[in-house]
Design a protein around this motif. Sequence first.
Motif, PDB file in Angstrom:
ATOM      1  N   LEU A 234       0.829  -1.201   0.000  1.00 34.43           N
ATOM      2  CA  LEU A 234       0.000   0.000   0.000  1.00 34.43           C
ATOM      3  C   LEU A 234       0.863   1.251   0.000  1.00 34.43           C
ATOM      4  N   TYR A 235       1.966   1.224   0.728  1.00 32.65           N
ATOM      5  CA  TYR A 235       2.847   2.386   0.837  1.00 32.65           C
ATOM      6  C   TYR A 235       3.306   2.901  -0.520  1.00 32.65           C
ATOM      7  N   THR A 236       3.708   1.994  -1.411  1.00 32.71           N
ATOM      8  CA  THR A 236       4.331   2.446  -2.654  1.00 32.71           C
ATOM      9  C   THR A 236       3.367   3.209  -3.561  1.00 32.71           C
ATOM     10  N   THR A 237       2.077   2.977  -3.399  1.00 37.25           N
ATOM     11  CA  THR A 237       1.089   3.776  -4.136  1.00 37.25           C
ATOM     12  C   THR A 237       0.784   5.072  -3.394  1.00 37.25           C
ATOM     13  N   LEU A 238       0.586   4.987  -2.080  1.00 37.21           N
ATOM     14  CA  LEU A 238       0.249   6.184  -1.308  1.00 37.21           C
ATOM     15  C   LEU A 238       1.346   7.234  -1.373  1.00 37.21           C
ATOM     16  N   VAL A 239       2.604   6.805  -1.347  1.00 39.57           N
ATOM     17  CA  VAL A 239       3.698   7.769  -1.321  1.00 39.57           C
ATOM     18  C   VAL A 239       3.824   8.515  -2.650  1.00 39.57           C
ATOM     19  N   ARG A 240       3.307   7.934  -3.733  1.00 39.28           N
ATOM     20  CA  ARG A 240       3.352   8.561  -5.057  1.00 39.28           C
ATOM     21  C   ARG A 240       2.090   9.359  -5.384  1.00 39.28           C
ATOM     22  N   PHE A 241       1.083   9.210  -4.581  1.00 34.68           N
ATOM     23  CA  PHE A 241      -0.231   9.697  -4.938  1.00 34.68           C
ATOM     24  C   PHE A 241      -0.277  11.209  -5.162  1.00 34.68           C
ATOM     25  N   ASP A 242       0.111  11.980  -4.163  1.00 35.78           N
ATOM     26  CA  ASP A 242      -0.010  13.438  -4.271  1.00 35.78           C
ATOM     27  C   ASP A 242       0.974  14.021  -5.283  1.00 35.78           C
ATOM     28  N   ALA A 243       2.167  13.417  -5.372  1.00 33.51           N
ATOM     29  CA  ALA A 243       3.200  13.947  -6.259  1.00 33.51           C
ATOM     30  C   ALA A 243       2.995  13.555  -7.718  1.00 33.51           C
ATOM     31  N   ALA A 244       2.231  12.487  -7.958  1.00 31.53           N
ATOM     32  CA  ALA A 244       2.117  11.982  -9.328  1.00 31.53           C
ATOM     33  C   ALA A 244       0.688  11.679  -9.752  1.00 31.53           C
ATOM     34  N   TYR A 245       0.047  10.724  -9.095  1.00 32.58           N
ATOM     35  CA  TYR A 245      -1.224  10.217  -9.589  1.00 32.58           C
ATOM     36  C   TYR A 245      -2.342  11.255  -9.556  1.00 32.58           C
ATOM     37  N   TYR A 246      -2.351  12.097  -8.541  1.00 31.49           N
ATOM     38  CA  TYR A 246      -3.441  13.065  -8.379  1.00 31.49           C
ATOM     39  C   TYR A 246      -3.649  13.878  -9.656  1.00 31.49           C
ATOM     40  N   ALA A 248      -1.384  13.513 -12.754  1.00 30.61           N
ATOM     41  CA  ALA A 248      -1.033  12.787 -13.979  1.00 30.61           C
ATOM     42  C   ALA A 248      -2.070  11.730 -14.355  1.00 30.61           C
ATOM     43  N   PHE A 249      -2.720  11.128 -13.354  1.00 26.80           N
ATOM     44  CA  PHE A 249      -3.678  10.058 -13.621  1.00 26.80           C
ATOM     45  C   PHE A 249      -5.111  10.474 -13.306  1.00 26.80           C
ATOM     46  N   ASN A 250      -5.329  11.746 -13.029  1.00 28.28           N
ATOM     47  CA  ASN A 250      -6.683  12.262 -12.776  1.00 28.28           C
ATOM     48  C   ASN A 250      -7.379  11.586 -11.598  1.00 28.28           C
ATOM     49  N   THR A 251      -6.611  11.219 -10.594  1.00 27.42           N
ATOM     50  CA  THR A 251      -7.191  10.635  -9.376  1.00 27.42           C
ATOM     51  C   THR A 251      -7.369  11.770  -8.367  1.00 27.42           C
ATOM     52  N   ASN A 252      -8.233  12.716  -8.710  1.00 28.05           N
ATOM     53  CA  ASN A 252      -8.217  14.021  -8.052  1.00 28.05           C
ATOM     54  C   ASN A 252      -9.423  14.318  -7.163  1.00 28.05           C
ATOM     55  N   ARG A 253     -10.013  13.279  -6.554  1.00 26.14           N
ATOM     56  CA  ARG A 253     -11.068  13.561  -5.578  1.00 26.14           C
ATOM     57  C   ARG A 253     -10.482  14.116  -4.291  1.00 26.14           C
ATOM     58  N   ASN A 254      -9.417  13.441  -3.818  1.00 26.04           N
ATOM     59  CA  ASN A 254      -8.719  13.859  -2.606  1.00 26.04           C
ATOM     60  C   ASN A 254      -7.229  13.601  -2.742  1.00 26.04           C
ATOM     61  N   LEU A 255      -6.427  14.460  -2.133  1.00 31.89           N
ATOM     62  CA  LEU A 255      -5.024  14.164  -1.900  1.00 31.89           C
ATOM     63  C   LEU A 255      -4.928  13.201  -0.720  1.00 31.89           C
ATOM     64  N   ILE A 256      -3.859  12.426  -0.660  1.00 32.72           N
ATOM     65  CA  ILE A 256      -3.679  11.539   0.490  1.00 32.72           C
ATOM     66  C   ILE A 256      -3.549  12.350   1.771  1.00 32.72           C
ATOM     67  N   ARG A 257      -2.939  13.503   1.706  1.00 33.05           N
ATOM     68  CA  ARG A 257      -2.793  14.319   2.919  1.00 33.05           C
ATOM     69  C   ARG A 257      -4.135  14.885   3.403  1.00 33.05           C
ATOM     70  N   GLU A 258      -5.201  14.666   2.646  1.00 31.10           N
ATOM     71  CA  GLU A 258      -6.534  15.058   3.086  1.00 31.10           C
ATOM     72  C   GLU A 258      -7.286  13.916   3.780  1.00 31.10           C
ATOM     73  N   PHE A 259      -6.651  12.727   3.827  1.00 27.25           N
ATOM     74  CA  PHE A 259      -7.164  11.601   4.611  1.00 27.25           C
ATOM     75  C   PHE A 259      -6.365  11.574   5.917  1.00 27.25           C
ATOM     76  N   PRO A 260      -6.924  11.970   7.036  1.00 26.73           N
ATOM     77  CA  PRO A 260      -6.134  12.064   8.270  1.00 26.73           C
ATOM     78  C   PRO A 260      -5.394  10.788   8.648  1.00 26.73           C
ATOM     79  N   ASN A 261      -6.048   9.643   8.565  1.00 22.05           N
ATOM     80  CA  ASN A 261      -5.411   8.396   8.993  1.00 22.05           C
ATOM     81  C   ASN A 261      -4.424   7.873   7.956  1.00 22.05           C
ATOM     82  N   LEU A 262      -4.783   7.894   6.669  1.00 27.21           N
ATOM     83  CA  LEU A 262      -3.856   7.459   5.627  1.00 27.21           C
ATOM     84  C   LEU A 262      -2.619   8.346   5.581  1.00 27.21           C
ATOM     85  N   TRP A 263      -2.803   9.628   5.817  1.00 24.50           N
ATOM     86  CA  TRP A 263      -1.681  10.567   5.775  1.00 24.50           C
ATOM     87  C   TRP A 263      -0.717  10.313   6.929  1.00 24.50           C
ATOM     88  N   GLY A 264      -1.242  10.111   8.132  1.00 24.06           N
ATOM     89  CA  GLY A 264      -0.371   9.786   9.250  1.00 24.06           C
ATOM     90  C   GLY A 264       0.297   8.438   9.063  1.00 24.06           C
TER      91      GLY A 264
END
Length: 333
Positions: A234-246, A248-264
Amino acid sequence: MTEVEEQSKKPHEIKADGSFNRQKNRFTTPFGNLPGQLPVESGRYRLLWSAACPWEHRSVIVRKILGLENVISLGTASPMRPRIDRVDWEFSLDKDGVDPLLGIRYVSEVYKNADSDYEGRPTVPVLVDIKKKHAVQNDYFKLTNYLEVDWAPFHKKNAPDLYPIHLREQIDALNDVIFHDVNNGVYKCGFAQSQEAYEKAYDTLFARLDELEERLSNQRFLFGDYITDSDVRLYTTLVRFDAAYYNAFNTNRNLIREFPNLWGYVRDLYQTPGFGDTTDFAAIKRHYHLSITISPDKPEIKILPKGPDISVWNLPHNRETLSKSQEKFLIQP
């Protein structure tokens, strides 16, 4: 020809409805001592990877956590594709543009050495028999499990058990969900060639992230107090999410840093030895924002995003309060 263009010409990678269907791995022989299996030998294999991609990153994390760095060597390809007409990984970071141990310029060479008729995309991670210069194992889905189980005789003293026997059935089930809905889910969004396929993948991805956000609300890691193979995946996707997927891949509902538990949670892992020290944000951003693989529509215009702010990854996460132990890092020995 770009990777996206390649996929449009290969029915096995783009379905009739426009959805992305990742190619199957070609070299899937397991490790072991039985006839026909790959022998487990120190110094025999070289792991080829690029710091940009999540599939190989998880193998590199496990390799480091378990102390296999002096047992399986590492070859690092550039995060950038070599040419617009070549879907390949190139060793342009090395002196003279060749891997110093294998003497190859492109990852595809070890695939062709093993099978001259190979026509798929040359993928990483791939384990290479150093003497033969043959690709022998590129099953990214099972590779971490092989390192955790079959390579146990070479683990460092007091290495953590990332794949404990009593949890394996549960870990396998969760890994399957993480793969389809999250790891590959972001690619299903990014490589979709129809609006319907994109929206279906998008909804599935965020429904799963919402579930994982809830799961991590009352436990430090996916299976409690200790890091397991599932957390690595799970880490390898989450760590790339805000910098890339949000973007580049239009996964733009939320940034990972907007999920309190996933971000921590992802910062907790990032600050754990083996995770953050193998994470290269510069390589990730260059691949997903400058590479011809990801943005072929305007090859003459390439902008490297300035953000996000990397310094926040080292802020306190306070996830240890969810553990029975108050240790900062908790990897089960």
